[in-house]
Design an enzyme around this catalytic site. Sequence first.
Site, PDB file in Angstrom:
ATOM      1  N   LYS A  84     -19.735   9.042   5.579  1.00 45.03           N
ATOM      2  CA  LYS A  84     -21.064   8.694   6.555  1.00 45.03           C
ATOM      3  C   LYS A  84     -20.587   9.678   7.448  1.00 45.03           C
ATOM      4  O   LYS A  84     -21.546   9.733   8.169  1.00 45.03           O
ATOM      5  CB  LYS A  84     -21.316   7.200   6.553  1.00 45.03           C
ATOM      6  CG  LYS A  84     -22.048   6.832   5.414  1.00 45.03           C
ATOM      7  CD  LYS A  84     -21.313   6.150   4.108  1.00 45.03           C
ATOM      8  CE  LYS A  84     -21.846   7.367   3.230  1.00 45.03           C
ATOM      9  NZ  LYS A  84     -20.962   7.719   1.741  1.00 45.03           N
ATOM     10  N   GLY A 144     -24.694  12.024  -9.482  1.00 45.73           N
ATOM     11  CA  GLY A 144     -24.857  10.497  -8.874  1.00 45.73           C
ATOM     12  C   GLY A 144     -24.412  10.109  -7.279  1.00 45.73           C
ATOM     13  O   GLY A 144     -24.627  11.255  -6.490  1.00 45.73           O
ATOM     14  N   GLU A 190       0.875  -0.762   0.089  1.00 43.10           N
ATOM     15  CA  GLU A 190      -0.389  -0.477   0.301  1.00 43.10           C
ATOM     16  C   GLU A 190       0.836   1.373  -0.068  1.00 43.10           C
ATOM     17  O   GLU A 190       1.747   1.594   0.652  1.00 43.10           O
ATOM     18  CB  GLU A 190      -1.141   0.368   1.086  1.00 43.10           C
ATOM     19  CG  GLU A 190      -1.650   1.025   1.471  1.00 43.10           C
ATOM     20  CD  GLU A 190      -2.511   1.959   0.384  1.00 43.10           C
ATOM     21  OE1 GLU A 190      -3.459   0.747  -0.268  1.00 43.10           O
ATOM     22  OE2 GLU A 190      -2.328   2.801  -0.189  1.00 43.10           O
ATOM     23  N   HIS A 228     -43.025  -6.134  13.549  1.00 38.29           N
ATOM     24  CA  HIS A 228     -43.915  -4.543  14.507  1.00 38.29           C
ATOM     25  C   HIS A 228     -43.414  -3.938  15.427  1.00 38.29           C
ATOM     26  O   HIS A 228     -43.407  -4.648  16.345  1.00 38.29           O
ATOM     27  CB  HIS A 228     -44.962  -4.805  14.271  1.00 38.29           C
ATOM     28  CG  HIS A 228     -46.564  -3.693  14.038  1.00 38.29           C
ATOM     29  ND1 HIS A 228     -46.712  -2.576  13.079  1.00 38.29           N
ATOM     30  CD2 HIS A 228     -46.623  -3.759  15.405  1.00 38.29           C
ATOM     31  CE1 HIS A 228     -47.209  -2.028  14.042  1.00 38.29           C
ATOM     32  NE2 HIS A 228     -47.894  -2.145  15.398  1.00 38.29           N
ATOM     33  N   GLY A 235      -6.273   0.804   4.424  1.00 37.69           N
ATOM     34  CA  GLY A 235      -8.177   0.740   3.907  1.00 37.69           C
ATOM     35  C   GLY A 235      -8.984   1.997   2.763  1.00 37.69           C
ATOM     36  O   GLY A 235      -9.764   1.657   2.134  1.00 37.69           O
TER      37      GLY A 235
HETATM   38  C1  LIG Z   1     -16.723  10.556  -1.497  1.00 36.02           C
HETATM   39  C2  LIG Z   1     -16.801   9.078  -1.957  1.00 36.02           C
HETATM   40  C3  LIG Z   1     -17.816   8.157  -1.406  1.00 36.02           C
HETATM   41  C4  LIG Z   1     -18.068   6.748  -1.469  1.00 36.02           C
HETATM   42  N1  LIG Z   1     -19.223   6.102  -0.368  1.00 36.02           N
HETATM   43  C5  LIG Z   1     -19.366   4.746  -0.558  1.00 36.02           C
HETATM   44  C6  LIG Z   1     -20.620   4.721  -0.341  1.00 36.02           C
HETATM   45  O1  LIG Z   1     -20.914   4.811   0.921  1.00 36.02           O
HETATM   46  N2  LIG Z   1     -20.512   2.761  -0.121  1.00 36.02           N
HETATM   47  C7  LIG Z   1     -19.707   2.339  -1.276  1.00 36.02           C
HETATM   48  O2  LIG Z   1     -20.054   1.208  -1.063  1.00 36.02           O
HETATM   49  N3  LIG Z   1     -18.578   3.067  -1.878  1.00 36.02           N
HETATM   50  C8  LIG Z   1     -18.575   4.284  -1.887  1.00 36.02           C
HETATM   51  N4  LIG Z   1     -17.663   4.716  -2.504  1.00 36.02           N
HETATM   52  C9  LIG Z   1     -16.018   4.217  -3.537  1.00 36.02           C
HETATM   53  C10 LIG Z   1     -15.551   3.122  -2.257  1.00 36.02           C
HETATM   54  O3  LIG Z   1     -15.013   3.646  -2.012  1.00 36.02           O
HETATM   55  C11 LIG Z   1     -14.835   2.502  -3.921  1.00 36.02           C
HETATM   56  O4  LIG Z   1     -15.277   1.654  -4.233  1.00 36.02           O
HETATM   57  C12 LIG Z   1     -13.577   1.161  -2.552  1.00 36.02           C
HETATM   58  O5  LIG Z   1     -12.999   2.300  -1.763  1.00 36.02           O
HETATM   59  C13 LIG Z   1     -13.237   0.660  -4.000  1.00 36.02           C
HETATM   60  O6  LIG Z   1     -11.931  -0.061  -2.962  1.00 36.02           O
HETATM   61  P1  LIG Z   1     -10.312  -0.607  -3.658  1.00 36.02           P
HETATM   62  O7  LIG Z   1     -10.214  -1.853  -3.106  1.00 36.02           O
HETATM   63  O8  LIG Z   1     -10.535  -1.464  -5.690  1.00 36.02           O
HETATM   64  O9  LIG Z   1      -9.842   0.438  -4.198  1.00 36.02           O
HETATM   65  P2  LIG Z   1      -9.544   1.844  -3.168  1.00 36.02           P
HETATM   66  O10 LIG Z   1     -10.330   1.691  -1.717  1.00 36.02           O
HETATM   67  O11 LIG Z   1      -9.390   2.982  -4.402  1.00 36.02           O
HETATM   68  O12 LIG Z   1      -7.751   1.096  -2.234  1.00 36.02           O
HETATM   69  C14 LIG Z   1      -7.335   1.175  -3.799  1.00 36.02           C
HETATM   70  C15 LIG Z   1      -5.427   1.789  -2.935  1.00 36.02           C
HETATM   71  O13 LIG Z   1      -4.511   1.312  -3.966  1.00 36.02           O
HETATM   72  C16 LIG Z   1      -3.341   1.920  -2.810  1.00 36.02           C
HETATM   73  N5  LIG Z   1      -2.579   2.071  -4.165  1.00 36.02           N
HETATM   74  C17 LIG Z   1      -2.700   2.207  -6.248  1.00 36.02           C
HETATM   75  N6  LIG Z   1      -1.753   2.277  -6.548  1.00 36.02           N
HETATM   76  C18 LIG Z   1      -1.001   1.699  -5.913  1.00 36.02           C
HETATM   77  C19 LIG Z   1       0.325   1.341  -6.242  1.00 36.02           C
HETATM   78  N7  LIG Z   1       0.772   1.473  -7.614  1.00 36.02           N
HETATM   79  N8  LIG Z   1       1.100   0.531  -4.817  1.00 36.02           N
HETATM   80  C20 LIG Z   1       0.956   0.596  -3.788  1.00 36.02           C
HETATM   81  N9  LIG Z   1      -0.739   1.017  -3.566  1.00 36.02           N
HETATM   82  C21 LIG Z   1      -1.489   2.010  -4.365  1.00 36.02           C
HETATM   83  C22 LIG Z   1      -4.275   3.539  -2.872  1.00 36.02           C
HETATM   84  O14 LIG Z   1      -3.094   3.952  -2.147  1.00 36.02           O
HETATM   85  C23 LIG Z   1      -5.286   2.805  -2.284  1.00 36.02           C
HETATM   86  O15 LIG Z   1      -5.215   2.835  -1.023  1.00 36.02           O
HETATM   87  C24 LIG Z   1     -17.346   6.108  -2.351  1.00 36.02           C
HETATM   88  C25 LIG Z   1     -16.080   6.754  -2.893  1.00 36.02           C
HETATM   89  C26 LIG Z   1     -15.939   8.318  -3.150  1.00 36.02           C
HETATM   90  C27 LIG Z   1     -14.801   9.245  -3.427  1.00 36.02           C
END
Ligand SMILES: Cc1cc2nc3c(=O)[nH]c(=O)nc-3n(C[C@H](O)[C@H](O)[C@H](O)COP(=O)(O)OP(=O)(O)OC[C@H]3O[C@@H](n4cnc5c(N)ncnc54)[C@H](O)[C@@H]3O)c2cc1C
Length: 464
Positions: free
Chosen positions: A52, A182, A35, A443, A40
């Site tokens: 949230k 959205g 990471e 209920h 997270g």
């Molecule tokens: C404002 C906002 C609100 C949201 N609210 C919701 C919600 O209420 N419910 C919901 O289901 N989804 C929500 N989402 C979407 C949700 O955050 C994403 O769908 C989710 O985080 C995707 O998870 P992921 O593990 O694919 O990627 P991410 O959570 O984006 O994690 C990817 C990780 O990879 C790391 N990384 C990237 N490239 C590299 C590399 N080359 N080397 C090492 N580490 C790297 C990054 O630093 C990051 O920590 C929201 C998004 C946003 C922006």
Amino acid sequence: MAAQTFDMIVIGAGPGGYVAAIRGAQLGLKVACVEREHLGGICLNWGCIPTKALLRSAEVFHLMERAKDFGLSADKIGYDIDAVVKRSRGVAKQLSGGIGHLFKKNKVTVVMGEATLAGKGKVTVKTDKGTEELSAKNIVLATGARARQLPGLEGDGKRVWTYKDALQPPHMPKKLLVIGSGAIGIEFASFYNTLGAETTVVEVLDRVLPVEDEEISAFAKKQFTKQGMKILEKSMVKQLDRAAGKVTAHIETGGKVEKHDFDTVISAVGIVGNVENLGLEALGVKIDRTHVVTDEFCRTGVEGLYAIGDIAGAPWLAHKASHEGVMVAELIAGKHAHPVKPESIAGCTYCNPQVASVGLTEAKAKEAGYQVKVGRFPFIGNGKAIALGEPEGMIKTVFDAKTGELLGAHMVGAEVTELIQGYVVGRQLETTEAELMETVFPHPTLSEMMHESVLDAYGRAIHF
Ligand SMILES: Cc1cc2nc3c(=O)[nH]c(=O)nc-3n(C[C@H](O)[C@H](O)[C@H](O)COP(=O)(O)OP(=O)(O)OC[C@H]3O[C@@H](n4cnc5c(N)ncnc54)[C@H](O)[C@@H]3O)c2cc1C
């Protein structure tokens, strides 16, 4: 130095990556998770969780404003935006820290740094201390996504914000423009509008929350408008002129462009996958626009290389990412893995009123050739909703008229983001209308409306 060898290397510790890593470790695999920024991922640090926390502050504020409705008094109601943000950041930090503990407990090796694929089964990580070489037969890409930046509408951290700025605002907006309706755009619109910002939302498509059922979009729009939001549909922000203390937006509606001044703009026009600088091209990984192309088991076509979560495309939701993480870990560990069914993934939007849905909208079901039976139940017919002081909302269900299969469920109103899971379980168990009608709902609960909506589809609703 020889490369450290693992059974599985996960790149990215968001809800896709950290869940994949933990599940892999549970199944006896030797796992490393790389990471570059924060455990997270976006979800815990800059997405689901901190939004949230902000929205909860807005909800409590709104309830305090309504104190009289409940026979209570609350004078001089106010807020301190810095304290609201501090709470949100604290919640994010607490949860991000929790992932560190979970990794330790499950013996996942954490490597903090930027990962690149250095060939099949090889990962190079740039860390604070230098470069580390890792190798594994299986590599899971879970690098997530970031805000889409449209030319001319890019965030500048001052007056034009992306979601990251909106989560730690440099000032409280007085006159706010939100581009895009959205989930992300509407949640921020709802938050800032509730705290008193004069809020305009511009949506290029013909309705707000455009992926939702049309009736739900219309219902939500009515509530937003009642709360003072201005909603411009079929409209496009063509240009932003940035000046000291203000931004002039050129907004086109019906071929006519009007200029409006705002002190703050939030650009929420989608996301793009983090596919760059990973070494994907050299390995021949297929990329469609900004997402890695995968099959239903998240395989990229390159042996031993998987992609999960946001980098693998829609729906861009944390629970989709996590579920794919579990599936991939099980596949790698040689277990029987089940592909994720996109049509069974619920979408939740935590605006006021909340919106939640799963499966096909009525229009999509008809488009797909189904003959449908549709049920509706309004919150005003539910005792618990009235006791809570939340009489605005509705639950809509869509059934296949031939088989009784629940094709879709759509909700707007208080706490619907908690309710929707009832229908998700029903769909997963391939339930029919008859079983749902026979189910006893406690209920008084809001969940009784889920029952009534099903009954209504078959002309049997009791309380409306
Ligand atoms: C404002 C906002 C609100 C949201 N609210 C919701 C919600 O209420 N419910 C919901 O289901 N989804 C929500 N989402 C979407 C949700 O955050 C994403 O769908 C989710 O985080 C995707 O998870 P992921 O593990 O694919 O990627 P991410 O959570 O984006 O994690 C990817 C990780 O990879 C790391 N990384 C990237 N490239 C590299 C590399 N080359 N080397 C090492 N580490 C790297 C990054 O630093 C990051 O920590 C929201 C998004 C946003 C922006």
